[in-house]
Design a protein around this motif. Structure first.
Motif, PDB file in Angstrom:
ATOM      1  N   PHE A  30       0.836  -1.399   0.024  1.00  0.00           N
ATOM      2  CA  PHE A  30      -0.014   0.025   0.064  1.00  0.00           C
ATOM      3  C   PHE A  30       0.902   1.204   0.036  1.00  0.00           C
ATOM      4  O   PHE A  30       0.367   2.363  -0.281  1.00  0.00           O
ATOM      5  CB  PHE A  30      -0.939  -0.032   1.166  1.00  0.00           C
ATOM      6  N   THR A  79      -4.218   7.205   4.209  1.00  0.00           N
ATOM      7  CA  THR A  79      -5.098   6.242   3.663  1.00  0.00           C
ATOM      8  C   THR A  79      -6.086   6.626   2.649  1.00  0.00           C
ATOM      9  O   THR A  79      -6.668   7.930   2.908  1.00  0.00           O
ATOM     10  CB  THR A  79      -5.586   5.085   4.615  1.00  0.00           C
ATOM     11  N   THR A  83      -8.005   0.805   1.692  1.00  0.00           N
ATOM     12  CA  THR A  83      -6.678   0.862   2.165  1.00  0.00           C
ATOM     13  C   THR A  83      -6.805   1.098   3.586  1.00  0.00           C
ATOM     14  O   THR A  83      -6.939   2.163   4.118  1.00  0.00           O
ATOM     15  CB  THR A  83      -5.604   1.613   1.532  1.00  0.00           C
ATOM     16  N   CYS A  86      -1.616   2.892   5.876  1.00  0.00           N
ATOM     17  CA  CYS A  86      -0.398   3.162   4.883  1.00  0.00           C
ATOM     18  C   CYS A  86       0.029   4.670   5.444  1.00  0.00           C
ATOM     19  O   CYS A  86      -0.305   5.721   5.128  1.00  0.00           O
ATOM     20  CB  CYS A  86      -1.076   3.469   3.509  1.00  0.00           C
ATOM     21  N   TRP A 253      -6.953  -8.968   0.976  1.00  0.00           N
ATOM     22  CA  TRP A 253      -7.413  -7.419   0.957  1.00  0.00           C
ATOM     23  C   TRP A 253      -8.772  -7.207   0.670  1.00  0.00           C
ATOM     24  O   TRP A 253      -9.213  -6.237   1.159  1.00  0.00           O
ATOM     25  CB  TRP A 253      -6.267  -6.871  -0.024  1.00  0.00           C
TER      26      TRP A 253
END
Length: 335
Positions: A30, A79, A83, A86, A253
């Motif tokens: 990510f 993010t 996601t 990150c 994911w």
């Protein structure tokens, strides 16, 4: 100690950023420029990658997505949709001393914090990767912190001894229905199943098909993951997982399921067969990102995972906080 300089990276420096992501323990797919550019290009996100430099060497940094809402508030977030985490990264130091590693972390994160605070953002939210738990460089300066969770399935364990009765029943249902699993790379199959999940709720999918098209292309070109599907004896795909490769793990994911086949146990069969397949490969655990939604948590707990925390830090100015309060109050009155 030499001063840390923080600035926005230019595209020609993205390769250097990706090397940092590869080497940093908390670096994930990510964080990579390939992944971030999908959001920038397909979803028209305003993306900045800020790098932290010491003596000209990239030693840390953080991707930031920026939203400017009607010219009133400017929001920064590490993010974006789909996601979970990150956030900031730091280069792994050579020192074996915990005190030296902590000092490096605090210096780099402190410089990043001060830089972000000077960019005119009304709200800043950073979500750190699991395993990167020292958020004191932020909380000591007044940032709020909150905890989120993910699930790890240890591939060294005996999966059969960890299954709940409910999961065993679902696996039996899948066997009786003749379901099987296989690897696939068909975008149309995945997006059809993904769309069905939202159709059931009378909602539009949160991202267009083109978004997944770019993800599938990245998976194919860079070998960063795979799709696993459950299908009927007739070959109809009824459930699917998009799995991404991480350091020592795979990341479940995105999942999709045809609701009409939910009682046949296709999702349980996917997790079970993925576990058996991955334990023979060079991975230590499955990272199942479904720990922050109750109905998903209830299901995955049937596999007896380890619950792993990760952290979010947020700073909001007075203007943003007041607008947020007014917005919430208005919506409560209209309900």
């Amino acid at each position: 100690m030499d001063e840390i300089e923080v600035r926005e990276l230019v595209p020609s420096e993205y390769k250097e950023w990706d090397l940092l992501v590869e080497k940093a323990q908390s670096g994930t797919l990510f964080h990579t420029s390939d992944w971030l550019e999908i959001y920038r290009d397909v979803l028209s996100k305003d993306l900045k990658i800020y790098g932290c430099f010491r003596n000209g060497e990239l030693v840390g940094g953080c991707p930031i997505f920026i939203r400017n809402i009607k010219g009133m508030v400017k929001i920064a977030n590490s993010t974006s949709i789909m996601t979970d985490y990150c956030g900031p990264l730091i280069k792994e130091g050579a020192s074996s001393k915990a005190s030296k590693r902590m000092q490096d972390t605090h210096e780099i994160f402190g410089a990043l914090r001060e830089f972000l605070c000077n960019q005119g953002f009304d709200s800043i939210t950073l979500t750190l990767s699991p395993g990167l738990g020292d958020v004191r460089p932020f909380t000591w300066k007044g940032w709020e912190s909150s905890v989120r969770y993910t699930h790890h399935l240890d591939l060294k364990e005996n999966i059969d001894s960890n299954l709940s009765r409910k999961i065993k029943r679902e696996l039996k249902s899948a066997e009786e229905a003749g379901l099987n699993t296989r690897v696939s790379n068909d975008l149309d199959t995945y997006y059809r199943l993904f769309s069905l999940v939202y159709d059931k709720q009378n909602l539009k999918p949160p991202v267009p098909k083109e978004f997944f098209g770019r993800v599938f292309k990245l998976i194919e070109e860079k070998d960063v993951g795979y799709m696993f599907v459950s299908e009927t004896p007739e070959g109809e795909a009824v459930a699917s997982h998009l799995n991404l490769y991480g350091k020592k793990c795979t990341v479940t994911w995105s999942s999709a399921l045809n609701p009409e086949f939910g009682r046949m146990g296709p999702n349980a069969l996917l997790y079970y067969n993925e576990f058996l397949n991955l334990r023979s490969r060079d991975f230590e655990y499955m990272n199942v990102m479904a720990a922050n939604v109750p109905r998903f948590t209830d299901f995955i707990m049937g596999f007896s995972p380890k619950i792993v925390p990760y952290y979010t830090v947020t700073l909001r100015n007075t203007k943003y906080s007041l607008i947020r309060i007014l917005y919430q109050a208005t919506h409560e009155e209209n309900e």
